[in-house]
Design a protein around this motif. Sequence first.
Motif, PDB file in Angstrom:
ATOM      1  N   GLY A  35      35.713  43.011  35.105  1.00 15.49           N
ATOM      2  CA  GLY A  35      36.585  41.862  34.956  1.00 15.49           C
ATOM      3  C   GLY A  35      36.665  41.458  33.500  1.00 15.49           C
ATOM      4  N   PRO A  36      37.387  40.404  33.210  1.00 16.57           N
ATOM      5  CA  PRO A  36      37.400  39.888  31.847  1.00 16.57           C
ATOM      6  C   PRO A  36      36.037  39.305  31.481  1.00 16.57           C
ATOM      7  N   SER A  37      35.247  38.974  32.501  1.00 17.72           N
ATOM      8  CA  SER A  37      33.841  38.599  32.365  1.00 17.72           C
ATOM      9  C   SER A  37      33.113  39.312  33.503  1.00 17.72           C
ATOM     10  N   PRO A  38      31.780  39.383  33.468  1.00 19.82           N
ATOM     11  CA  PRO A  38      31.065  40.131  34.503  1.00 19.82           C
ATOM     12  C   PRO A  38      31.376  39.658  35.922  1.00 19.82           C
ATOM     13  N   ILE A  39      31.456  40.615  36.837  1.00 19.36           N
ATOM     14  CA  ILE A  39      31.660  40.311  38.257  1.00 19.36           C
ATOM     15  C   ILE A  39      30.381  39.669  38.783  1.00 19.36           C
ATOM     16  N   GLN A  40      30.542  38.562  39.513  1.00 14.64           N
ATOM     17  CA  GLN A  40      29.390  37.814  39.999  1.00 14.64           C
ATOM     18  C   GLN A  40      29.178  37.952  41.500  1.00 14.64           C
ATOM     19  N   VAL A  91      26.178  39.758  43.383  1.00  9.08           N
ATOM     20  CA  VAL A  91      25.854  41.078  42.855  1.00  9.08           C
ATOM     21  C   VAL A  91      25.569  40.942  41.366  1.00  9.08           C
ATOM     22  N   ASN A  92      25.161  42.041  40.738  1.00  7.44           N
ATOM     23  CA  ASN A  92      25.043  42.104  39.279  1.00  7.44           C
ATOM     24  C   ASN A  92      23.994  41.131  38.746  1.00  7.44           C
ATOM     25  N   GLY A  93      22.971  40.833  39.568  1.00  6.06           N
ATOM     26  CA  GLY A  93      21.886  39.955  39.140  1.00  6.06           C
ATOM     27  C   GLY A  93      22.140  38.471  39.325  1.00  6.06           C
ATOM     28  N   TYR A  94      23.265  38.089  39.904  1.00  4.83           N
ATOM     29  CA  TYR A  94      23.608  36.674  40.066  1.00  4.83           C
ATOM     30  C   TYR A  94      23.061  36.102  41.368  1.00  4.83           C
ATOM     31  N   ALA A  95      22.870  34.798  41.392  1.00  6.87           N
ATOM     32  CA  ALA A  95      22.464  34.040  42.583  1.00  6.87           C
ATOM     33  C   ALA A  95      23.032  32.631  42.443  1.00  6.87           C
ATOM     34  N   SER A  96      23.166  31.925  43.554  1.00  4.44           N
ATOM     35  CA  SER A  96      23.796  30.600  43.529  1.00  4.44           C
ATOM     36  C   SER A  96      23.028  29.598  42.682  1.00  4.44           C
ATOM     37  N   ASN A  97      21.720  29.758  42.535  1.00  2.00           N
ATOM     38  CA  ASN A  97      20.931  28.788  41.779  1.00  2.00           C
ATOM     39  C   ASN A  97      21.004  29.004  40.263  1.00  2.00           C
ATOM     40  N   MET A  98      21.832  29.950  39.814  1.00  2.37           N
ATOM     41  CA  MET A  98      21.962  30.225  38.379  1.00  2.37           C
ATOM     42  C   MET A  98      23.098  29.451  37.728  1.00  2.37           C
ATOM     43  N   HIS A 146      34.754  38.550  42.471  1.00  2.00           N
ATOM     44  CA  HIS A 146      34.675  37.143  42.062  1.00  2.00           C
ATOM     45  C   HIS A 146      34.000  37.084  40.691  1.00  2.00           C
ATOM     46  N   TYR A 147      34.560  36.295  39.778  1.00  2.00           N
ATOM     47  CA  TYR A 147      34.050  36.225  38.411  1.00  2.00           C
ATOM     48  C   TYR A 147      34.394  34.864  37.812  1.00  2.00           C
ATOM     49  N   ASP A 148      33.859  34.590  36.631  1.00  2.00           N
ATOM     50  CA  ASP A 148      34.083  33.300  35.952  1.00  2.00           C
ATOM     51  C   ASP A 148      33.788  32.124  36.871  1.00  2.00           C
ATOM     52  N   CYS A 149      32.691  32.197  37.621  1.00  2.00           N
ATOM     53  CA  CYS A 149      32.329  31.117  38.533  1.00  2.00           C
ATOM     54  C   CYS A 149      31.796  29.921  37.738  1.00  2.00           C
ATOM     55  N   THR A 150      32.186  28.738  38.149  1.00  2.00           N
ATOM     56  CA  THR A 150      31.688  27.508  37.541  1.00  2.00           C
ATOM     57  C   THR A 150      31.316  26.533  38.649  1.00  2.00           C
ATOM     58  N   LEU A 151      30.365  25.695  38.350  1.00  4.11           N
ATOM     59  CA  LEU A 151      29.893  24.719  39.321  1.00  4.11           C
ATOM     60  C   LEU A 151      30.291  23.331  38.870  1.00  4.11           C
ATOM     61  N   GLY A 152      31.157  22.710  39.644  1.00  4.11           N
ATOM     62  CA  GLY A 152      31.516  21.306  39.466  1.00  4.11           C
ATOM     63  C   GLY A 152      31.069  20.616  40.736  1.00  4.11           C
ATOM     64  N   SER A 153      32.000  20.030  41.474  1.00  7.51           N
ATOM     65  CA  SER A 153      31.652  19.479  42.779  1.00  7.51           C
ATOM     66  C   SER A 153      31.486  20.608  43.797  1.00  7.51           C
ATOM     67  N   ASP A 154      32.140  21.753  43.543  1.00  4.12           N
ATOM     68  CA  ASP A 154      31.993  22.972  44.347  1.00  4.12           C
ATOM     69  C   ASP A 154      31.826  24.148  43.392  1.00  4.12           C
ATOM     70  N   LEU A 155      31.384  25.258  43.932  1.00  2.00           N
ATOM     71  CA  LEU A 155      31.341  26.484  43.150  1.00  2.00           C
ATOM     72  C   LEU A 155      32.728  27.111  43.239  1.00  2.00           C
ATOM     73  N   VAL A 156      33.373  27.286  42.103  1.00  2.00           N
ATOM     74  CA  VAL A 156      34.730  27.819  42.058  1.00  2.00           C
ATOM     75  C   VAL A 156      34.723  29.082  41.214  1.00  2.00           C
ATOM     76  N   CYS A 157      35.305  30.158  41.747  1.00  2.00           N
ATOM     77  CA  CYS A 157      35.361  31.430  41.045  1.00  2.00           C
ATOM     78  C   CYS A 157      36.804  31.910  40.966  1.00  2.00           C
ATOM     79  N   LYS A 158      37.109  32.657  39.936  1.00  2.00           N
ATOM     80  CA  LYS A 158      38.357  33.406  39.935  1.00  2.00           C
ATOM     81  C   LYS A 158      38.104  34.611  40.830  1.00  2.00           C
ATOM     82  N   TYR A 159      39.130  35.091  41.502  1.00  2.00           N
ATOM     83  CA  TYR A 159      38.940  36.239  42.380  1.00  2.00           C
ATOM     84  C   TYR A 159      40.189  37.092  42.411  1.00  2.00           C
ATOM     85  N   CYS A 160      39.975  38.349  42.779  1.00  2.00           N
ATOM     86  CA  CYS A 160      41.083  39.287  42.881  1.00  2.00           C
ATOM     87  C   CYS A 160      40.762  40.306  43.959  1.00  2.00           C
ATOM     88  N   PRO A 161      41.589  40.372  45.022  1.00  2.00           N
ATOM     89  CA  PRO A 161      41.411  41.444  46.015  1.00  2.00           C
ATOM     90  C   PRO A 161      42.026  42.728  45.462  1.00  2.00           C
TER      91      PRO A 161
END
Length: 176
Positions: A69-74, A106-113, A153-168
Motif C-alpha cells: 500500500g502507500p503505507s504498510p498493510i495492517q 497482519v504484518n506485526g500489527y494488533a489493535s492495542n498498537m 486495510h492500511y493507514d488505520c487511525t484511532l479516534g472514537s473508532d478505529l478507521v482504516c483505508k481499505y481496498c478490495p
Amino acid sequence: MQPKFLQPNNNINMMKSNCFVLVIFIFLALSGAFAFTGVFNCKDGAGIENPRWGNDSTNAQTLTIDVKGPSPIQAVGNYKVYFYSTGKEANTTEAYYVFMHTPDWVNGYASNMFTANGGSTWVGANLFSLTLIYSPKKFPPSGTIITIGATVHYDCTLGSDLVCKYCPMRIYTKAP
C-alpha cells in the motif's frame, strides 16, 4: 402481608442487570475489540500481487501473496479463493477456500498498537508477504484459472473508532 419496604424491588434488579451490560460494553471497548470501519480507496496503489503456491517447513501446502500500500498493510480480510470471474465477487458459499472472512491483523500489527487520535506505534513492512496454509481438497483441478481476492486495510487511525483505508483486490492465477 409484608410492608412495602420489605418487598423485593424489581426495579433494583433491572438496574443491576443494566449496569452489568454497561460494564461489559465498557470492558470490550477498552480492551481493543474494535470494529473496523473504513474509507474506500483503491486509487493509491494498495493491492495484492504475486501469488505463490508452496510448502512450509512441515510440508503443509501454502499460498503466499504479497500485499502493499502507500503505507504498510495492517489487516487483511475477505481473503478467499474462488471461481474465475472478472466482474462478480464470490460470497463465502461460492468460494473454493476462505482464509479470512473478517479482517485480521497482519504484518506485526494488533489493535492495542493504536494511540488516541493517531496512528500505530508499530510500522510494518511495505511489501509484506502473507503466507497461509490451505487444504487442496477444496480446490478445483490443477491448472483451472481461479481468482484470489482479499481486502487490504492500511493507514488505520484511532479516534472514537478505529478507521482504516481499505481496498478490495483480486488477482487471477491457476490452481496448483
